[in-house]
Design a protein around this motif. Structure first.
Motif, PDB file in Angstrom:
ATOM      1  N   ALA A 112     -58.804 -16.730-142.919  1.00  0.00           N
ATOM      2  CA  ALA A 112     -57.454 -16.173-142.870  1.00  0.00           C
ATOM      3  C   ALA A 112     -56.597 -17.033-141.951  1.00  0.00           C
ATOM      4  N   ASP A 113     -55.451 -17.446-142.467  1.00  0.00           N
ATOM      5  CA  ASP A 113     -54.472 -18.202-141.693  1.00  0.00           C
ATOM      6  C   ASP A 113     -53.146 -17.473-141.842  1.00  0.00           C
ATOM      7  N   ALA A 114     -52.812 -16.666-140.833  1.00  0.00           N
ATOM      8  CA  ALA A 114     -51.664 -15.766-140.920  1.00  0.00           C
ATOM      9  C   ALA A 114     -51.859 -14.845-142.128  1.00  0.00           C
ATOM     10  N   ASP A 115     -50.932 -14.859-143.093  1.00  0.00           N
ATOM     11  CA  ASP A 115     -51.030 -13.943-144.230  1.00  0.00           C
ATOM     12  C   ASP A 115     -51.833 -14.515-145.395  1.00  0.00           C
ATOM     13  N   LEU A 116     -52.276 -15.744-145.272  1.00  0.00           N
ATOM     14  CA  LEU A 116     -53.028 -16.382-146.354  1.00  0.00           C
ATOM     15  C   LEU A 116     -54.521 -16.242-146.123  1.00  0.00           C
ATOM     16  N   VAL A 117     -55.247 -15.863-147.169  1.00  0.00           N
ATOM     17  CA  VAL A 117     -56.707 -15.817-147.111  1.00  0.00           C
ATOM     18  C   VAL A 117     -57.256 -16.740-148.193  1.00  0.00           C
ATOM     19  N   VAL A 118     -58.133 -17.655-147.781  1.00  0.00           N
ATOM     20  CA  VAL A 118     -58.762 -18.594-148.708  1.00  0.00           C
ATOM     21  C   VAL A 118     -60.264 -18.377-148.652  1.00  0.00           C
ATOM     22  N   SER A 119     -60.891 -18.264-149.814  1.00  0.00           N
ATOM     23  CA  SER A 119     -62.348 -18.169-149.865  1.00  0.00           C
ATOM     24  C   SER A 119     -62.889 -19.362-150.640  1.00  0.00           C
ATOM     25  N   ASP A 120     -64.206 -19.563-150.552  1.00  0.00           N
ATOM     26  CA  ASP A 120     -64.917 -20.719-151.102  1.00  0.00           C
ATOM     27  C   ASP A 120     -64.783 -21.880-150.121  1.00  0.00           C
ATOM     28  N   SER A 121     -65.929 -22.400-149.701  1.00  0.00           N
ATOM     29  CA  SER A 121     -65.923 -23.397-148.628  1.00  0.00           C
ATOM     30  C   SER A 121     -65.150 -24.658-148.996  1.00  0.00           C
ATOM     31  N   LEU A 122     -65.279 -25.137-150.236  1.00  0.00           N
ATOM     32  CA  LEU A 122     -64.553 -26.351-150.612  1.00  0.00           C
ATOM     33  C   LEU A 122     -63.054 -26.108-150.605  1.00  0.00           C
ATOM     34  N   ALA A 123     -62.623 -24.980-151.146  1.00  0.00           N
ATOM     35  CA  ALA A 123     -61.194 -24.653-151.132  1.00  0.00           C
ATOM     36  C   ALA A 123     -60.679 -24.538-149.701  1.00  0.00           C
ATOM     37  N   ILE A 124     -61.475 -23.923-148.833  1.00  0.00           N
ATOM     38  CA  ILE A 124     -61.078 -23.785-147.427  1.00  0.00           C
ATOM     39  C   ILE A 124     -60.911 -25.155-146.781  1.00  0.00           C
ATOM     40  N   LEU A 125     -61.869 -26.040-147.011  1.00  0.00           N
ATOM     41  CA  LEU A 125     -61.822 -27.347-146.360  1.00  0.00           C
ATOM     42  C   LEU A 125     -60.668 -28.196-146.884  1.00  0.00           C
ATOM     43  N   LEU A 126     -60.383 -28.106-148.167  1.00  0.00           N
ATOM     44  CA  LEU A 126     -59.242 -28.842-148.705  1.00  0.00           C
ATOM     45  C   LEU A 126     -57.929 -28.268-148.177  1.00  0.00           C
ATOM     46  N   TYR A 127     -57.879 -26.953-148.011  1.00  0.00           N
ATOM     47  CA  TYR A 127     -56.694 -26.332-147.409  1.00  0.00           C
ATOM     48  C   TYR A 127     -56.505 -26.805-145.969  1.00  0.00           C
ATOM     49  N   LEU A 128     -57.575 -26.787-145.191  1.00  0.00           N
ATOM     50  CA  LEU A 128     -57.479 -27.235-143.804  1.00  0.00           C
ATOM     51  C   LEU A 128     -57.019 -28.683-143.727  1.00  0.00           C
ATOM     52  N   GLU A 129     -57.486 -29.497-144.659  1.00  0.00           N
ATOM     53  CA  GLU A 129     -57.110 -30.911-144.653  1.00  0.00           C
ATOM     54  C   GLU A 129     -55.619 -31.087-144.924  1.00  0.00           C
ATOM     55  N   GLU A 130     -55.074 -30.258-145.808  1.00  0.00           N
ATOM     56  CA  GLU A 130     -53.642 -30.335-146.112  1.00  0.00           C
ATOM     57  C   GLU A 130     -52.795 -29.738-144.992  1.00  0.00           C
ATOM     58  N   LYS A 131     -53.222 -28.603-144.475  1.00  0.00           N
ATOM     59  CA  LYS A 131     -52.415 -27.886-143.481  1.00  0.00           C
ATOM     60  C   LYS A 131     -52.553 -28.496-142.088  1.00  0.00           C
ATOM     61  N   TYR A 132     -53.738 -28.978-141.774  1.00  0.00           N
ATOM     62  CA  TYR A 132     -54.021 -29.520-140.443  1.00  0.00           C
ATOM     63  C   TYR A 132     -54.619 -30.919-140.605  1.00  0.00           C
ATOM     64  N   PRO A 133     -53.788 -31.915-140.923  1.00  0.00           N
ATOM     65  CA  PRO A 133     -54.313 -33.236-141.308  1.00  0.00           C
ATOM     66  C   PRO A 133     -54.847 -34.080-140.159  1.00  0.00           C
ATOM     67  N   HIS A 134     -54.644 -33.650-138.910  1.00  0.00           N
ATOM     68  CA  HIS A 134     -55.181 -34.435-137.804  1.00  0.00           C
ATOM     69  C   HIS A 134     -56.712 -34.435-137.874  1.00  0.00           C
ATOM     70  N   LYS A 135     -57.300 -35.496-137.368  1.00  0.00           N
ATOM     71  CA  LYS A 135     -58.754 -35.690-137.448  1.00  0.00           C
ATOM     72  C   LYS A 135     -59.217 -35.513-138.900  1.00  0.00           C
ATOM     73  N   ALA A 136     -58.672 -36.368-139.733  1.00  0.00           N
ATOM     74  CA  ALA A 136     -58.830 -36.237-141.184  1.00  0.00           C
ATOM     75  C   ALA A 136     -60.290 -36.258-141.613  1.00  0.00           C
ATOM     76  N   LEU A 137     -60.600 -35.394-142.573  1.00  0.00           N
ATOM     77  CA  LEU A 137     -61.931 -35.351-143.169  1.00  0.00           C
ATOM     78  C   LEU A 137     -61.957 -35.995-144.549  1.00  0.00           C
ATOM     79  N   MET A 138     -60.833 -36.551-144.964  1.00  0.00           N
ATOM     80  CA  MET A 138     -60.775 -37.306-146.212  1.00  0.00           C
ATOM     81  C   MET A 138     -60.221 -38.690-145.911  1.00  0.00           C
ATOM     82  N   PRO A 139     -60.901 -39.745-146.370  1.00  0.00           N
ATOM     83  CA  PRO A 139     -60.411 -41.106-146.121  1.00  0.00           C
ATOM     84  C   PRO A 139     -59.162 -41.404-146.943  1.00  0.00           C
ATOM     85  N   LEU A 140     -58.414 -42.422-146.532  1.00  0.00           N
ATOM     86  CA  LEU A 140     -57.213 -42.816-147.266  1.00  0.00           C
ATOM     87  C   LEU A 140     -57.550 -43.537-148.564  1.00  0.00           C
TER      88      LEU A 140
END
Length: 229
Positions: A75-103
């Protein structure tokens, strides 16, 4: 980085900015991926334990969070994301610092490929519900051999995929999405299913690198507030 809570429901009236809330079960390798990623990104979060063995995932409170009754959910404020891959891709978009995806597009694709091998072709085949059904139909010995066979099939594929790419970590000397999926899966394979990792020298080597990371150690199941030792 976590704040500990054993309750899946938040009754707080605090006016502080909302933190990330992770709904997790200590033995869930899918939840483990998200804990590891949150630690790598340095994102603080509240830990809400959902006891899968007691069936808390089927409670009315948790059904509002994830109608599929699975962890993890974030849960991030009013948004709830389930499924680990979806969560990690969301975190990468919303919080791009210390990137977990290469350029590099090629490396991005390979990280997604490795992550999907774990999340689609290995972990679902040794879920507790799957193994329980196999044991009920064929016995405990078949349960163990099934799990070991499916894990090793996936590991052989990963070994071939990563053999020429791996450095300190799965796709080089930086830690990325593939590592977040691989680290818990390898740990579970060793501890729970007695996989002989000498067959997989590349995976064994990078797993040793994970074990030196404080972010990985802090995400270990036995260090979670709901752990039963």
């Amino acid at each position: 980085m976590q704040q500990k809570s054993a309750s899946p429901v938040d009754n707080s009236t605090s006016t502080a900015p909302p933190k990330l809330i992770l709904y997790s079960f200590w033995q869930s390798s899918c939840s483990w991926r998200v804990r590891f990623a949150l630690n790598l990104k340095g994102l603080p979060y509240d830990y809400r334990a959902v006891n899968l063995r007691k069936g808390e995932q089927f409670s009315p409170e948790f059904e509002k969070i994830n109608p599929l009754h699975y962890v993890p959910a974030l849960a991030d404020a009013d948004l709830v994301v389930s499924d680990s891959l979806a969560i990690l891709l969301y975190l990468e978009e919303k919080y791009p610092h210390k990137a977990l995806m290469p350029l590099d597009p090629g490396l991005r694709a390979l990280n997604l490929q490795a992550a999907n091998i774990v999340s689609s072709s290995i972990q679902p085949l040794h879920m507790v519900s799957v193994l329980r059904n196999i044991e009920e139909k064929f016995g405990s010995e078949e349960r163990s051999s099934w799990a070991q066979s499916k894990i090793e099939t996936g590991f052989f594929a990963l070994e071939k995929l990563l053999n020429s790419l791996a450095g300190k970590y799965a796709t080089g000397d930086e830690i990325y999405l593939a590592d977040v999926f691989l680290a818990p899966q390898i740990a579970v394979a060793i501890k729970r299913f007695n996989i002989d990792m000498s067959k997989f020298p590349t995976l064994s080597r990078i797993f040793n690198s994970y074990k030196a990371l404080p972010e990985f150690l802090d995400s270990l199941p036995e260090r979670q507030p709901d752990a039963v030792n």
